[in-house]
Design a protein around this motif. Structure first.
Motif, PDB file in Angstrom:
ATOM      1  N   GLY A   1       2.418  -0.353  -6.635  1.00 35.01           N
ATOM      2  CA  GLY A   1       2.368  -1.954  -6.074  1.00 35.01           C
ATOM      3  C   GLY A   1       1.794  -2.406  -6.717  1.00 35.01           C
ATOM      4  O   GLY A   1       1.884  -4.037  -6.178  1.00 35.01           O
ATOM      5  N   GLY A   2       0.297  -2.953  -6.927  1.00 35.24           N
ATOM      6  CA  GLY A   2      -0.198  -3.087  -7.699  1.00 35.24           C
ATOM      7  C   GLY A   2       0.651  -3.330  -9.388  1.00 35.24           C
ATOM      8  O   GLY A   2       0.083  -4.853  -9.213  1.00 35.24           O
ATOM      9  N   GLU A   3       0.491  -2.826  -9.995  1.00 34.72           N
ATOM     10  CA  GLU A   3       1.526  -3.154 -11.176  1.00 34.72           C
ATOM     11  C   GLU A   3       2.596  -4.073 -10.549  1.00 34.72           C
ATOM     12  O   GLU A   3       2.945  -5.183 -11.311  1.00 34.72           O
ATOM     13  N   GLY A   4       3.664  -4.264  -9.151  1.00 38.20           N
ATOM     14  CA  GLY A   4       4.277  -4.944  -9.000  1.00 38.20           C
ATOM     15  C   GLY A   4       3.471  -6.252  -9.031  1.00 38.20           C
ATOM     16  O   GLY A   4       4.366  -7.455  -9.240  1.00 38.20           O
ATOM     17  N   ALA A   5       2.429  -6.415  -7.775  1.00 30.90           N
ATOM     18  CA  ALA A   5       1.832  -7.555  -8.098  1.00 30.90           C
ATOM     19  C   ALA A   5       1.193  -7.914  -9.003  1.00 30.90           C
ATOM     20  O   ALA A   5       1.705  -9.163  -9.312  1.00 30.90           O
TER      21      ALA A   5
ATOM     22  N   ALA B   1       6.352  -2.857  -4.775  1.00 29.29           N
ATOM     23  CA  ALA B   1       7.119  -2.997  -3.922  1.00 29.29           C
ATOM     24  C   ALA B   1       5.687  -4.602  -4.041  1.00 29.29           C
ATOM     25  O   ALA B   1       4.944  -4.131  -3.753  1.00 29.29           O
ATOM     26  N   CYS B   2       5.668  -5.707  -3.206  1.00 29.62           N
ATOM     27  CA  CYS B   2       4.604  -7.102  -3.116  1.00 29.62           C
ATOM     28  C   CYS B   2       5.162  -7.564  -2.350  1.00 29.62           C
ATOM     29  O   CYS B   2       6.467  -8.133  -2.630  1.00 29.62           O
TER      30      CYS B   2
ATOM     31  N   GLY C   1       0.735  -1.207   0.356  1.00 25.37           N
ATOM     32  CA  GLY C   1      -0.200   0.058   0.133  1.00 25.37           C
ATOM     33  C   GLY C   1       0.411   1.143  -0.042  1.00 25.37           C
ATOM     34  O   GLY C   1       0.678   2.591  -0.059  1.00 25.37           O
ATOM     35  N   SER C   2       2.040   1.102   0.015  1.00 25.25           N
ATOM     36  CA  SER C   2       3.332   2.234   0.852  1.00 25.25           C
ATOM     37  C   SER C   2       3.856   2.863  -0.663  1.00 25.25           C
ATOM     38  O   SER C   2       4.886   3.647  -0.555  1.00 25.25           O
ATOM     39  N   ALA C   3       3.728   1.946  -1.131  1.00 26.41           N
ATOM     40  CA  ALA C   3       4.692   1.765  -3.355  1.00 26.41           C
ATOM     41  C   ALA C   3       3.731   2.797  -4.186  1.00 26.41           C
ATOM     42  O   ALA C   3       2.349   2.419  -4.241  1.00 26.41           O
ATOM     43  N   LEU C   4       5.097   3.405  -4.901  1.00 31.88           N
ATOM     44  CA  LEU C   4       3.684   3.634  -6.218  1.00 31.88           C
ATOM     45  C   LEU C   4       2.994   3.528  -7.021  1.00 31.88           C
ATOM     46  O   LEU C   4       1.639   3.515  -6.998  1.00 31.88           O
TER      47      LEU C   4
END
Length: 253
Positions: free
Chosen positions: A54-58, A111-112, A49-52
Protein backbone atom coordinates in the motif's frame (compact mmCIF):
# COMPACT_ATOMS: atom_id res chain seq x y z
CA UNK A 1 -0.43 35.08 -7.93
CA UNK A 2 2.06 33.80 -5.37
CA UNK A 3 1.34 30.57 -3.52
CA UNK A 4 3.39 29.29 -0.61
CA UNK A 5 3.16 25.52 -0.22
CA UNK A 6 4.48 22.98 2.27
CA UNK A 7 3.92 19.25 2.76
CA UNK A 8 5.13 16.54 5.12
CA UNK A 9 4.31 13.03 6.33
CA UNK A 10 5.08 11.17 9.54
CA UNK A 11 4.77 7.54 10.51
CA UNK A 12 2.04 6.60 12.97
CA UNK A 13 2.83 5.10 16.35
CA UNK A 14 0.80 1.99 15.50
CA UNK A 15 2.94 1.50 12.40
CA UNK A 16 6.10 1.84 14.47
CA UNK A 17 4.81 -0.74 16.94
CA UNK A 18 4.06 -3.12 14.06
CA UNK A 19 7.46 -2.55 12.45
CA UNK A 20 5.99 -0.79 9.44
CA UNK A 21 7.06 2.45 7.83
CA UNK A 22 4.94 5.41 6.76
CA UNK A 23 2.52 4.43 4.01
CA UNK A 24 1.35 7.96 3.15
CA UNK A 25 2.70 10.05 0.32
CA UNK A 26 2.11 13.61 -0.91
CA UNK A 27 3.13 16.08 -3.59
CA UNK A 28 2.66 19.82 -3.96
CA UNK A 29 3.89 22.23 -6.60
CA UNK A 30 3.22 25.54 -8.31
CA UNK A 31 3.91 25.38 -12.04
CA UNK A 32 2.97 27.30 -15.17
CA UNK A 33 0.90 26.47 -18.21
CA UNK A 34 2.31 26.96 -21.69
CA UNK A 35 0.53 30.34 -21.61
CA UNK A 36 2.34 31.34 -18.41
CA UNK A 37 -0.53 30.98 -15.92
CA UNK A 38 0.38 29.69 -12.46
CA UNK A 39 -1.26 26.44 -11.38
CA UNK A 40 -1.24 25.01 -7.87
CA UNK A 41 -1.40 21.21 -7.58
CA UNK A 42 -1.48 19.26 -4.32
CA UNK A 43 -2.13 15.53 -3.86
CA UNK A 44 -2.27 13.06 -0.98
CA UNK A 45 -2.35 9.26 -1.14
CA UNK A 46 -2.64 6.83 1.77
CA UNK A 47 -1.69 3.19 1.31
CA UNK A 48 -4.23 0.65 2.55
CA UNK A 49 -3.07 -1.10 5.69
CA UNK A 50 -4.47 -4.36 4.36
CA UNK A 51 -2.54 -4.10 1.08
CA UNK A 52 0.76 -5.90 0.56
CA UNK A 53 2.39 -2.78 -0.92
CA UNK A 54 0.00 0.00 0.00
CA UNK A 55 2.78 2.44 0.79
CA UNK A 56 4.37 1.85 -2.60
CA UNK A 57 0.96 2.32 -4.17
CA UNK A 58 0.63 5.73 -2.49
CA UNK A 59 4.04 6.77 -3.77
CA UNK A 60 3.21 5.56 -7.28
CA UNK A 61 -0.06 7.50 -7.16
CA UNK A 62 1.54 10.86 -6.41
CA UNK A 63 4.35 10.20 -8.89
CA UNK A 64 1.77 9.52 -11.59
CA UNK A 65 -0.20 12.62 -10.61
CA UNK A 66 2.90 14.80 -10.86
CA UNK A 67 3.77 13.35 -14.26
CA UNK A 68 0.22 13.80 -15.50
CA UNK A 69 0.15 17.45 -14.43
CA UNK A 70 3.45 18.16 -16.18
CA UNK A 71 1.99 16.81 -19.42
CA UNK A 72 -1.36 18.58 -19.01
CA UNK A 73 0.26 21.95 -18.34
CA UNK A 74 2.32 21.64 -21.52
CA UNK A 75 -0.81 21.55 -23.68
CA UNK A 76 -1.84 24.71 -25.46
CA UNK A 77 -5.28 24.47 -23.85
CA UNK A 78 -5.47 23.67 -20.13
CA UNK A 79 -8.82 23.58 -18.41
CA UNK A 80 -9.70 22.76 -14.81
CA UNK A 81 -12.84 20.64 -15.00
CA UNK A 82 -14.28 17.19 -14.26
CA UNK A 83 -12.73 15.77 -17.42
CA UNK A 84 -9.29 16.70 -16.09
CA UNK A 85 -10.04 14.86 -12.82
CA UNK A 86 -11.11 11.72 -14.67
CA UNK A 87 -8.03 11.79 -16.90
CA UNK A 88 -5.84 12.24 -13.83
CA UNK A 89 -7.38 9.29 -12.00
CA UNK A 90 -7.10 7.10 -15.10
CA UNK A 91 -3.41 8.02 -15.37
CA UNK A 92 -2.82 7.19 -11.71
CA UNK A 93 -4.59 3.85 -12.06
CA UNK A 94 -2.67 2.97 -15.23
CA UNK A 95 0.65 3.66 -13.51
CA UNK A 96 -0.23 1.48 -10.51
CA UNK A 97 -1.66 -1.31 -12.65
CA UNK A 98 1.52 -1.34 -14.77
CA UNK A 99 3.64 -1.61 -11.63
CA UNK A 100 1.50 -4.47 -10.35
CA UNK A 101 1.78 -6.35 -13.64
CA UNK A 102 5.56 -5.93 -13.71
CA UNK A 103 5.88 -7.51 -10.26
CA UNK A 104 3.35 -10.27 -10.77
CA UNK A 105 1.04 -8.80 -8.15
CA UNK A 106 -2.46 -7.35 -8.36
CA UNK A 107 -3.51 -3.71 -8.28
CA UNK A 108 -5.23 -4.46 -4.95
CA UNK A 109 -1.77 -5.18 -3.50
CA UNK A 110 -0.99 -1.47 -4.14
CA UNK A 111 -4.34 -0.12 -2.90
CA UNK A 112 -4.38 3.50 -1.75
CA UNK A 113 -6.71 6.44 -1.37
CA UNK A 114 -6.16 9.52 -3.53
CA UNK A 115 -7.26 13.14 -3.22
CA UNK A 116 -6.13 16.54 -4.37
CA UNK A 117 -6.65 20.15 -5.32
CA UNK A 118 -5.82 21.90 -8.60
CA UNK A 119 -6.17 25.68 -8.72
CA UNK A 120 -5.44 28.43 -11.25
CA UNK A 121 -6.60 32.03 -11.73
CA UNK A 122 -9.67 30.77 -13.60
CA UNK A 123 -10.88 28.25 -11.04
CA UNK A 124 -10.29 25.42 -8.60
CA UNK A 125 -11.04 21.70 -8.60
CA UNK A 126 -11.13 19.37 -5.60
CA UNK A 127 -11.18 15.61 -6.21
CA UNK A 128 -11.28 12.62 -3.91
CA UNK A 129 -11.41 8.84 -3.78
CA UNK A 130 -11.45 7.45 -0.25
CA UNK A 131 -10.99 8.95 3.18
CA UNK A 132 -8.71 11.77 4.26
CA UNK A 133 -9.85 15.32 3.66
CA UNK A 134 -9.67 18.61 1.79
CA UNK A 135 -10.30 22.10 3.12
CA UNK A 136 -10.17 25.24 1.03
CA UNK A 137 -11.09 28.89 0.95
CA UNK A 138 -12.04 30.55 -2.34
CA UNK A 139 -13.14 33.75 -0.68
CA UNK A 140 -16.05 32.57 1.42
CA UNK A 141 -14.15 31.11 4.36
CA UNK A 142 -12.70 27.68 4.98
CA UNK A 143 -14.95 24.86 3.79
CA UNK A 144 -14.88 21.10 3.24
CA UNK A 145 -15.87 20.63 -0.41
CA UNK A 146 -16.10 16.82 -0.30
CA UNK A 147 -17.25 14.61 2.56
CA UNK A 148 -14.52 11.99 3.29
CA UNK A 149 -15.64 8.64 1.88
CA UNK A 150 -16.44 5.62 4.01
CA UNK A 151 -16.88 2.12 2.65
CA UNK A 152 -19.81 -0.22 3.11
CA UNK A 153 -18.51 -1.37 6.48
CA UNK A 154 -16.77 0.29 9.44
CA UNK A 155 -13.08 1.11 8.96
CA UNK A 156 -13.39 0.61 5.20
CA UNK A 157 -13.04 3.13 2.41
CA UNK A 158 -12.60 3.36 -1.36
CA UNK A 159 -9.29 3.13 -3.20
CA UNK A 160 -8.05 4.52 -6.50
CA UNK A 161 -7.13 0.95 -7.46
CA UNK A 162 -10.74 -0.29 -7.13
CA UNK A 163 -12.47 -1.30 -10.35
CA UNK A 164 -15.16 1.33 -9.79
CA UNK A 165 -12.73 4.12 -8.83
CA UNK A 166 -13.79 6.47 -11.63
CA UNK A 167 -17.44 5.91 -10.70
CA UNK A 168 -16.90 6.72 -7.00
CA UNK A 169 -14.63 9.69 -7.76
CA UNK A 170 -16.15 12.88 -6.32
CA UNK A 171 -15.23 16.34 -7.58
CA UNK A 172 -16.18 19.88 -6.66
CA UNK A 173 -15.42 22.82 -8.95
CA UNK A 174 -15.16 26.51 -8.11
CA UNK A 175 -14.84 29.49 -10.44
CA UNK A 176 -12.30 31.20 -8.15
CA UNK A 177 -8.68 30.35 -7.25
CA UNK A 178 -7.95 29.16 -3.72
CA UNK A 179 -6.75 31.62 -1.11
CA UNK A 180 -6.01 28.94 1.48
CA UNK A 181 -6.02 25.16 1.04
CA UNK A 182 -5.16 22.00 2.90
CA UNK A 183 -5.21 18.28 2.10
CA UNK A 184 -4.53 15.49 4.58
CA UNK A 185 -4.66 11.74 5.09
CA UNK A 186 -7.21 10.12 7.39
CA UNK A 187 -4.72 10.06 10.28
CA UNK A 188 -5.48 13.76 10.77
CA UNK A 189 -9.22 13.74 10.13
CA UNK A 190 -10.24 13.93 13.77
CA UNK A 191 -7.84 16.81 14.40
CA UNK A 192 -8.56 18.78 11.23
CA UNK A 193 -12.32 18.29 10.90
CA UNK A 194 -15.42 18.49 13.01
CA UNK A 195 -16.55 14.98 12.14
CA UNK A 196 -20.15 15.53 13.26
CA UNK A 197 -20.72 18.43 10.87
CA UNK A 198 -17.98 17.75 8.26
CA UNK A 199 -16.62 21.25 8.69
CA UNK A 200 -13.04 22.47 9.02
CA UNK A 201 -11.62 22.88 12.52
CA UNK A 202 -10.35 26.44 12.12
CA UNK A 203 -8.06 26.44 15.22
CA UNK A 204 -6.12 23.54 13.69
CA UNK A 205 -5.41 25.34 10.42
CA UNK A 206 -5.16 29.00 11.43
CA UNK A 207 -1.59 28.92 12.83
CA UNK A 208 -0.29 27.19 9.70
CA UNK A 209 -2.00 29.60 7.32
CA UNK A 210 -0.83 32.59 9.35
CA UNK A 211 2.82 31.50 9.12
CA UNK A 212 2.60 30.60 5.43
CA UNK A 213 0.96 33.92 4.54
CA UNK A 214 4.08 35.85 5.59
CA UNK A 215 6.87 33.30 5.08
CA UNK A 216 9.72 34.38 2.77
CA UNK A 217 10.29 32.21 -0.27
CA UNK A 218 13.74 31.14 0.95
CA UNK A 219 12.32 29.40 4.05
CA UNK A 220 10.81 26.37 2.34
CA UNK A 221 13.14 23.89 4.06
CA UNK A 222 12.48 25.43 7.49
CA UNK A 223 8.72 25.31 6.94
CA UNK A 224 8.85 21.66 5.91
CA UNK A 225 10.94 20.74 8.96
CA UNK A 226 8.59 22.62 11.28
CA UNK A 227 5.59 20.81 9.81
CA UNK A 228 7.40 17.50 10.20
CA UNK A 229 8.08 18.26 13.86
CA UNK A 230 4.43 19.09 14.42
CA UNK A 231 3.24 15.83 12.87
CA UNK A 232 5.62 13.80 15.05
CA UNK A 233 4.84 15.73 18.24
CA UNK A 234 3.26 14.11 21.34
CA UNK A 235 0.29 16.48 20.99
CA UNK A 236 -0.55 14.87 17.63
CA UNK A 237 0.42 11.29 18.50
CA UNK A 238 -1.81 11.39 21.56
CA UNK A 239 -4.76 12.00 19.23
CA UNK A 240 -3.94 9.55 16.44
CA UNK A 241 -1.77 6.46 16.02
CA UNK A 242 -2.05 6.39 12.22
CA UNK A 243 0.31 7.82 9.59
CA UNK A 244 -0.19 11.56 9.14
CA UNK A 245 0.21 13.66 6.02
CA UNK A 246 -0.57 17.35 5.63
CA UNK A 247 -0.25 19.58 2.56
CA UNK A 248 -0.90 23.31 2.89
CA UNK A 249 -1.02 26.25 0.50
CA UNK A 250 -1.66 29.95 0.96
CA UNK A 251 -1.94 32.65 -1.68
CA UNK A 252 0.26 35.55 -0.60
CA UNK A 253 -0.70 39.11 -1.42
Amino acid sequence: MNWRVVNASDVGTSHIAAGRGCEDSSWASVDRTSAGLEVLSMFVADGAGSALRGGEGAELAVQAAASFMAGALAHAEFGINDALAVELVVAVRSHIYAAAESTGLTARDYACTFLGIISAPGGTLALQIGDGGIVLDVGKGLEVPIVPMAGEYANMTHFVTDEDAVKVLVTKAFTEPVIRAGAFSDGLQRLALNMATNTAHEPFFSPFFRVLSTAPFDQEDELQKALQRFLSSPAVNERTDDDKTLVLAVQQA
